[in-house]
Write a protein that holds these residues in place. Structure first.
Motif, PDB file in Angstrom:
ATOM      1  N   LEU A  16       0.774  -1.158   0.053  1.00  0.00           N
ATOM      2  CA  LEU A  16       0.049   0.019  -0.186  1.00  0.00           C
ATOM      3  C   LEU A  16       0.762   1.207   0.069  1.00  0.00           C
ATOM      4  CD1 LEU A  16      -2.859   1.229   0.039  1.00  0.00           C
ATOM      5  CD2 LEU A  16      -2.817   1.123   2.356  1.00  0.00           C
ATOM      6  N   GLU A  17       1.762   1.158   0.672  1.00  0.00           N
ATOM      7  CA  GLU A  17       2.832   2.574   1.001  1.00  0.00           C
ATOM      8  C   GLU A  17       3.477   2.637  -0.239  1.00  0.00           C
ATOM      9  OE1 GLU A  17       2.823   4.705   3.047  1.00  0.00           O
ATOM     10  OE2 GLU A  17       1.301   3.788   4.355  1.00  0.00           O
ATOM     11  N   ASN A  18       4.065   1.606  -0.845  1.00  0.00           N
ATOM     12  CA  ASN A  18       4.803   1.701  -2.213  1.00  0.00           C
ATOM     13  C   ASN A  18       3.901   2.070  -3.479  1.00  0.00           C
ATOM     14  OD1 ASN A  18       7.149   0.733  -1.141  1.00  0.00           O
ATOM     15  ND2 ASN A  18       6.985  -1.247  -1.879  1.00  0.00           N
ATOM     16  N   VAL A  19       2.909   1.638  -3.449  1.00  0.00           N
ATOM     17  CA  VAL A  19       1.842   2.044  -4.765  1.00  0.00           C
ATOM     18  C   VAL A  19       1.372   3.535  -4.455  1.00  0.00           C
ATOM     19  CG1 VAL A  19      -0.265   1.457  -5.797  1.00  0.00           C
ATOM     20  CG2 VAL A  19       1.026  -0.313  -5.162  1.00  0.00           C
ATOM     21  N   CYS A  20       1.062   3.790  -3.342  1.00  0.00           N
ATOM     22  CA  CYS A  20       0.688   5.231  -2.956  1.00  0.00           C
ATOM     23  C   CYS A  20       1.720   6.286  -2.911  1.00  0.00           C
ATOM     24  CB  CYS A  20      -0.312   5.284  -1.901  1.00  0.00           C
ATOM     25  SG  CYS A  20      -1.805   4.468  -2.026  1.00  0.00           S
ATOM     26  N   ARG A  21       3.082   5.806  -2.892  1.00  0.00           N
ATOM     27  CA  ARG A  21       4.232   6.701  -2.813  1.00  0.00           C
ATOM     28  C   ARG A  21       4.153   7.831  -3.859  1.00  0.00           C
ATOM     29  NH1 ARG A  21       8.623   3.458  -1.870  1.00  0.00           N
ATOM     30  NH2 ARG A  21       8.007   3.452   0.426  1.00  0.00           N
ATOM     31  N   GLY A  22       3.879   7.147  -5.143  1.00  0.00           N
ATOM     32  CA  GLY A  22       3.874   8.237  -6.274  1.00  0.00           C
ATOM     33  C   GLY A  22       2.869   9.196  -6.362  1.00  0.00           C
ATOM     34  N   LEU A  23       1.720   9.113  -5.408  1.00  0.00           N
ATOM     35  CA  LEU A  23       0.589  10.055  -5.654  1.00  0.00           C
ATOM     36  C   LEU A  23       0.871  11.236  -4.753  1.00  0.00           C
ATOM     37  CD1 LEU A  23      -2.078   7.405  -4.768  1.00  0.00           C
ATOM     38  CD2 LEU A  23      -1.488   8.203  -7.023  1.00  0.00           C
ATOM     39  N   ASN A  25       0.837  13.753  -1.872  1.00  0.00           N
ATOM     40  CA  ASN A  25       0.751  13.452  -0.539  1.00  0.00           C
ATOM     41  C   ASN A  25       0.518  11.931   0.090  1.00  0.00           C
ATOM     42  OD1 ASN A  25       1.003  16.293   0.116  1.00  0.00           O
ATOM     43  ND2 ASN A  25      -1.140  16.266  -0.838  1.00  0.00           N
ATOM     44  N   GLY A  26       1.038  11.089  -0.820  1.00  0.00           N
ATOM     45  CA  GLY A  26       0.928   9.609  -0.554  1.00  0.00           C
ATOM     46  C   GLY A  26      -0.585   9.018  -0.818  1.00  0.00           C
ATOM     47  N   GLY A  27      -1.126   9.984  -1.538  1.00  0.00           N
ATOM     48  CA  GLY A  27      -2.769   9.212  -1.777  1.00  0.00           C
ATOM     49  C   GLY A  27      -3.651   9.919  -0.688  1.00  0.00           C
ATOM     50  N   ASP A  28      -4.926  10.238  -1.227  1.00  0.00           N
ATOM     51  CA  ASP A  28      -5.904  10.494  -0.263  1.00  0.00           C
ATOM     52  C   ASP A  28      -6.422   9.497   0.447  1.00  0.00           C
ATOM     53  OD1 ASP A  28      -8.267   9.860  -1.981  1.00  0.00           O
ATOM     54  OD2 ASP A  28      -7.544  11.318  -3.152  1.00  0.00           O
ATOM     55  N   HIS A  29      -7.310   9.697   1.514  1.00  0.00           N
ATOM     56  CA  HIS A  29      -7.822   8.569   2.260  1.00  0.00           C
ATOM     57  C   HIS A  29      -8.664   7.444   1.345  1.00  0.00           C
ATOM     58  CE1 HIS A  29      -9.617   6.442   5.500  1.00  0.00           C
ATOM     59  NE2 HIS A  29     -10.980   6.740   5.076  1.00  0.00           N
ATOM     60  N   GLU A  30      -9.465   8.364   0.593  1.00  0.00           N
ATOM     61  CA  GLU A  30     -10.493   7.525  -0.406  1.00  0.00           C
ATOM     62  C   GLU A  30      -9.671   6.521  -1.231  1.00  0.00           C
ATOM     63  OE1 GLU A  30     -13.705   6.951   0.098  1.00  0.00           O
ATOM     64  OE2 GLU A  30     -13.510   8.045   1.769  1.00  0.00           O
ATOM     65  N   THR A  31      -8.630   6.909  -1.821  1.00  0.00           N
ATOM     66  CA  THR A  31      -7.585   6.189  -2.791  1.00  0.00           C
ATOM     67  C   THR A  31      -7.010   5.096  -2.240  1.00  0.00           C
ATOM     68  OG1 THR A  31      -7.404   8.208  -3.913  1.00  0.00           O
ATOM     69  CG2 THR A  31      -5.764   6.125  -4.339  1.00  0.00           C
ATOM     70  N   ARG A  32      -6.411   5.434  -0.764  1.00  0.00           N
ATOM     71  CA  ARG A  32      -5.733   4.307  -0.064  1.00  0.00           C
ATOM     72  C   ARG A  32      -6.770   3.112   0.340  1.00  0.00           C
ATOM     73  NH1 ARG A  32      -0.825   5.563   1.635  1.00  0.00           N
ATOM     74  NH2 ARG A  32      -0.966   4.399   3.509  1.00  0.00           N
ATOM     75  N   LYS A  33      -8.054   3.746   0.608  1.00  0.00           N
ATOM     76  CA  LYS A  33      -9.159   2.511   1.107  1.00  0.00           C
ATOM     77  C   LYS A  33      -9.555   1.942   0.004  1.00  0.00           C
ATOM     78  CE  LYS A  33     -13.724   3.857   2.716  1.00  0.00           C
ATOM     79  NZ  LYS A  33     -14.506   4.521   3.357  1.00  0.00           N
ATOM     80  N   TYR A  34      -9.844   2.395  -1.109  1.00  0.00           N
ATOM     81  CA  TYR A  34     -10.014   1.676  -2.240  1.00  0.00           C
ATOM     82  C   TYR A  34      -9.058   0.628  -2.717  1.00  0.00           C
ATOM     83  CZ  TYR A  34     -11.770   0.478  -6.848  1.00  0.00           C
ATOM     84  OH  TYR A  34     -12.004  -0.134  -8.098  1.00  0.00           O
ATOM     85  N   ILE A  35      -7.914   1.090  -2.655  1.00  0.00           N
ATOM     86  CA  ILE A  35      -6.746  -0.204  -2.937  1.00  0.00           C
ATOM     87  C   ILE A  35      -6.741  -1.105  -1.855  1.00  0.00           C
ATOM     88  CG2 ILE A  35      -4.073  -0.354  -3.134  1.00  0.00           C
ATOM     89  CD1 ILE A  35      -4.397   2.417  -4.261  1.00  0.00           C
ATOM     90  N   ALA A  36      -6.758  -0.630  -0.449  1.00  0.00           N
ATOM     91  CA  ALA A  36      -6.922  -1.696   0.567  1.00  0.00           C
ATOM     92  C   ALA A  36      -8.104  -2.832   0.521  1.00  0.00           C
ATOM     93  CB  ALA A  36      -7.000  -0.809   1.977  1.00  0.00           C
ATOM     94  N   ARG A  37      -8.994  -2.137  -0.038  1.00  0.00           N
ATOM     95  CA  ARG A  37     -10.533  -2.809  -0.127  1.00  0.00           C
ATOM     96  C   ARG A  37     -10.245  -3.931  -1.184  1.00  0.00           C
ATOM     97  NH1 ARG A  37     -15.622   1.000   0.966  1.00  0.00           N
ATOM     98  NH2 ARG A  37     -15.443   0.618   3.302  1.00  0.00           N
ATOM     99  N   GLY A  52       2.534 -10.470  -5.802  1.00  0.00           N
ATOM    100  CA  GLY A  52       1.140 -10.717  -6.210  1.00  0.00           C
ATOM    101  C   GLY A  52       0.285  -9.396  -5.591  1.00  0.00           C
ATOM    102  N   LEU A  53       0.549  -8.979  -4.319  1.00  0.00           N
ATOM    103  CA  LEU A  53      -0.225  -8.094  -3.981  1.00  0.00           C
ATOM    104  C   LEU A  53       0.011  -6.770  -4.583  1.00  0.00           C
ATOM    105  CD1 LEU A  53       0.116  -8.619  -0.278  1.00  0.00           C
ATOM    106  CD2 LEU A  53      -1.897  -8.998  -1.400  1.00  0.00           C
ATOM    107  N   GLU A  54       1.045  -6.391  -4.951  1.00  0.00           N
ATOM    108  CA  GLU A  54       1.462  -5.073  -5.922  1.00  0.00           C
ATOM    109  C   GLU A  54       0.848  -5.178  -7.173  1.00  0.00           C
ATOM    110  OE1 GLU A  54       5.153  -2.274  -7.147  1.00  0.00           O
ATOM    111  OE2 GLU A  54       5.316  -3.875  -5.731  1.00  0.00           O
ATOM    112  N   THR A  55       0.553  -6.477  -7.672  1.00  0.00           N
ATOM    113  CA  THR A  55      -0.101  -6.390  -9.027  1.00  0.00           C
ATOM    114  C   THR A  55      -1.559  -6.191  -8.734  1.00  0.00           C
ATOM    115  OG1 THR A  55       1.316  -8.139  -9.685  1.00  0.00           O
ATOM    116  CG2 THR A  55      -0.974  -8.112 -10.810  1.00  0.00           C
ATOM    117  N   VAL A  56      -2.217  -6.545  -7.736  1.00  0.00           N
ATOM    118  CA  VAL A  56      -3.559  -6.290  -7.352  1.00  0.00           C
ATOM    119  C   VAL A  56      -3.660  -4.820  -7.023  1.00  0.00           C
ATOM    120  CG1 VAL A  56      -5.429  -6.575  -5.395  1.00  0.00           C
ATOM    121  CG2 VAL A  56      -3.989  -8.700  -6.311  1.00  0.00           C
ATOM    122  N   ALA A  57      -2.880  -4.193  -6.294  1.00  0.00           N
ATOM    123  CA  ALA A  57      -2.727  -2.896  -5.983  1.00  0.00           C
ATOM    124  C   ALA A  57      -2.634  -1.967  -7.161  1.00  0.00           C
ATOM    125  CB  ALA A  57      -1.752  -2.381  -4.737  1.00  0.00           C
ATOM    126  N   ARG A  58      -1.893  -2.213  -8.161  1.00  0.00           N
ATOM    127  CA  ARG A  58      -1.547  -1.541  -9.303  1.00  0.00           C
ATOM    128  C   ARG A  58      -2.763  -1.508 -10.106  1.00  0.00           C
ATOM    129  NH1 ARG A  58       2.642   1.330  -8.927  1.00  0.00           N
ATOM    130  NH2 ARG A  58       4.495   0.582  -7.599  1.00  0.00           N
TER     131      ARG A  58
END
Length: 70
Positions: A16-23, A25-37, A52-58
């Motif tokens: 989650l941190e790696n994928v959101c790092r490029g966003l 401020n590290g991604g807003d709450h809704e974006t991080r929540k969507y990826i986590a879900r 495997g998880l990085e593929t899902v997150a991306r």
């Protein structure tokens, strides 16, 4: 909610941190929540490796980007 073992929980956090790092401020709450879900069900089904998880997150981030641009 099912508890994950320490390694899976750590992998979820790292991905989650790696994928959101490029966003901004590290991604807003809704974006991080969507990826986590998207990540949690994948991990529950046994897809708990970093790769495997990085593929899902991306994929989730792409889906979200496509929905926002539509």
């Amino acid at each position: 909610m099912t508890k994950f073992d320490e390694r899976t929980a750590a992998n979820l956090d790292v991905v989650l941190e790696n994928v959101c790092r490029g966003l901004p401020n590290g991604g807003d709450h809704e974006t991080r929540k969507y990826i986590a879900r998207k990540l949690v069900p994948a991990a529950r089904k046994g897809n708990a490796t970093l790769g495997g998880l990085e593929t899902v997150a991306r994929r989730a981030l792409r889906e979200l980007s496509q929905r926002k641009s539509a």
